[in-house]
Design an enzyme around this catalytic site. Sequence first.
Site, PDB file in Angstrom:
ATOM      1  N   MET A   1       1.233   0.682   6.453  1.00 56.91           N
ATOM      2  CA  MET A   1       1.174  -0.025   7.731  1.00 56.91           C
ATOM      3  C   MET A   1      -0.017  -0.983   7.822  1.00 56.91           C
ATOM      4  O   MET A   1      -0.724  -1.007   8.825  1.00 56.91           O
ATOM      5  CB  MET A   1       1.126   0.987   8.890  1.00 56.91           C
ATOM      6  CG  MET A   1       2.270   1.963   8.897  1.00 56.91           C
ATOM      7  SD  MET A   1       3.879   1.131   8.907  1.00 56.91           S
ATOM      8  CE  MET A   1       3.920   0.626  10.622  1.00 56.91           C
TER       9      MET A   1
ATOM     10  N   ASP B   1       6.347  -8.877   6.510  1.00 47.71           N
ATOM     11  CA  ASP B   1       7.788  -8.747   6.247  1.00 47.71           C
ATOM     12  C   ASP B   1       8.432 -10.110   5.962  1.00 47.71           C
ATOM     13  O   ASP B   1       9.444 -10.480   6.559  1.00 47.71           O
ATOM     14  CB  ASP B   1       8.483  -8.070   7.450  1.00 47.71           C
ATOM     15  CG  ASP B   1       7.917  -6.685   7.701  1.00 47.71           C
ATOM     16  OD1 ASP B   1       7.519  -6.014   6.739  1.00 47.71           O
ATOM     17  OD2 ASP B   1       7.860  -6.269   8.881  1.00 47.71           O
TER      18      ASP B   1
ATOM     19  N   GLY C   1       6.401   9.400   3.591  1.00 45.56           N
ATOM     20  CA  GLY C   1       6.546   9.350   2.137  1.00 45.56           C
ATOM     21  C   GLY C   1       7.915   9.739   1.627  1.00 45.56           C
ATOM     22  O   GLY C   1       8.046  10.150   0.466  1.00 45.56           O
TER      23      GLY C   1
ATOM     24  N   HIS D   1      11.899  -2.538   4.117  1.00 43.31           N
ATOM     25  CA  HIS D   1      11.850  -2.705   5.575  1.00 43.31           C
ATOM     26  C   HIS D   1      13.181  -2.240   6.184  1.00 43.31           C
ATOM     27  O   HIS D   1      14.246  -2.589   5.668  1.00 43.31           O
ATOM     28  CB  HIS D   1      11.589  -4.182   5.898  1.00 43.31           C
ATOM     29  CG  HIS D   1      11.446  -4.424   7.361  1.00 43.31           C
ATOM     30  ND1 HIS D   1      10.314  -4.072   8.069  1.00 43.31           N
ATOM     31  CD2 HIS D   1      12.304  -4.949   8.264  1.00 43.31           C
ATOM     32  CE1 HIS D   1      10.476  -4.375   9.335  1.00 43.31           C
ATOM     33  NE2 HIS D   1      11.673  -4.910   9.485  1.00 43.31           N
TER      34      HIS D   1
ATOM     35  N   ASN E   1       8.101  -4.431  -0.998  1.00 46.35           N
ATOM     36  CA  ASN E   1       8.071  -3.693   0.266  1.00 46.35           C
ATOM     37  C   ASN E   1       9.500  -3.373   0.669  1.00 46.35           C
ATOM     38  O   ASN E   1      10.437  -4.073   0.292  1.00 46.35           O
ATOM     39  CB  ASN E   1       7.404  -4.537   1.355  1.00 46.35           C
ATOM     40  CG  ASN E   1       7.306  -3.782   2.676  1.00 46.35           C
ATOM     41  OD1 ASN E   1       6.973  -2.595   2.705  1.00 46.35           O
ATOM     42  ND2 ASN E   1       7.598  -4.459   3.778  1.00 46.35           N
TER      43      ASN E   1
ATOM     44  N   ARG F   1     -11.736  -6.287   4.985  1.00 45.39           N
ATOM     45  CA  ARG F   1     -10.430  -6.006   4.389  1.00 45.39           C
ATOM     46  C   ARG F   1     -10.481  -6.262   2.885  1.00 45.39           C
ATOM     47  O   ARG F   1      -9.938  -5.518   2.085  1.00 45.39           O
ATOM     48  CB  ARG F   1      -9.390  -6.907   5.067  1.00 45.39           C
ATOM     49  CG  ARG F   1      -7.986  -6.659   4.607  1.00 45.39           C
ATOM     50  CD  ARG F   1      -6.985  -7.158   5.591  1.00 45.39           C
ATOM     51  NE  ARG F   1      -6.983  -8.611   5.687  1.00 45.39           N
ATOM     52  CZ  ARG F   1      -5.867  -9.337   5.896  1.00 45.39           C
ATOM     53  NH1 ARG F   1      -4.711  -8.753   6.032  1.00 45.39           N
ATOM     54  NH2 ARG F   1      -5.938 -10.644   5.991  1.00 45.39           N
TER      55      ARG F   1
HETATM   56  C1  GRF Z   1      10.614   3.186   5.989  1.00 43.33           C
HETATM   57  O1  GRF Z   1      11.601   3.170   6.965  1.00 43.33           O
HETATM   58  C2  GRF Z   1      10.343   1.795   5.469  1.00 43.33           C
HETATM   59  O2  GRF Z   1      11.454   0.968   5.554  1.00 43.33           O
HETATM   60  C3  GRF Z   1       9.250   1.303   6.394  1.00 43.33           C
HETATM   61  O3  GRF Z   1       8.466   2.424   6.662  1.00 43.33           O
HETATM   62  C4  GRF Z   1       9.264   3.594   6.557  1.00 43.33           C
HETATM   63  C5  GRF Z   1       8.543   4.538   5.647  1.00 43.33           C
HETATM   64  O4  GRF Z   1       9.161   5.770   5.611  1.00 43.33           O
HETATM   65  N1  GRF Z   1       8.502   0.224   5.781  1.00 43.33           N
HETATM   66  P1  GRF Z   1       8.691   6.869   4.572  1.00 43.33           P
HETATM   67  O5  GRF Z   1       7.193   7.068   4.783  1.00 43.33           O
HETATM   68  O6  GRF Z   1       9.004   6.381   3.212  1.00 43.33           O
HETATM   69  O7  GRF Z   1       9.481   8.092   4.954  1.00 43.33           O
END
Ligand code: GRF
Length: 208
Positions: A96, A151, A18, A115, A113, A71
């Site tokens: 995830m 993605d 987070g 990435h 999102n 889902r």
């Molecule tokens: C981040 O690196 C984001 O790019 C990827 O998941 C990670 C989440 O990190 N999708 P956090 O939970 O915000 O620290």
Amino acid sequence: MRRPTGVPALAVLCSGQGTNLQALLEATRTGRLRARVAVVISDRAASNALARATRAGIEAHFVDPKAYPSRGEFEQVLLTLCAAHRVRAVCLAGFMRLLSPVFVRPYAGRLLNIHPALLPAFPGAHAIRDALAWGAKVTGVTVHLVDEEVDHGPILLQELVRIAPGETEASLLKKLHRVEHRLYPQALRQVLAGRVRLTGRVARLTGA
Ligand code: GRF
């Protein structure tokens, strides 16, 4: 509790640490992002994002995917929570889980999102490890709109990060996080201001 009026409400969906949620909270707190995080949802009970939300006084929910037969039904719960908070935009921040059209369609164009790679390079859950293993000399951060593929949706913003000789996963993660925490609020600001024009899958930010 009094709620500020006219400020767009956000939902942030997380599974892990987070830190991006924290960056969004900070951006709203300092006024760099005119929005408020109304609800944080995690599919993992142990997600540190839930603790961060609670500490910030924000409604936080663990929604257990295993508690639902499909889902679609799980995502219906997410939709109900978002509707209850009149959520304008949804940010996936380390969430995830692949979302189906049940959730993606109602939030099309308002579902983002982040990435840790320059998409379409290194999609998936191990982007940092994959970039290092490939011997890439640069990688970066992508903020994109979400569609039903992993993605994959239209790219809003990208920024390059160099991979130094001897770079480790931990050191690269640190560099990428610094960029992510700046880029996510910036991209979200454009979306909330209605400054994204789509031509096919190509996004143009009109006020950037
Ligand atoms: C981040 O690196 C984001 O790019 C990827 O998941 C990670 C989440 O990190 N999708 P956090 O939970 O915000 O620290």
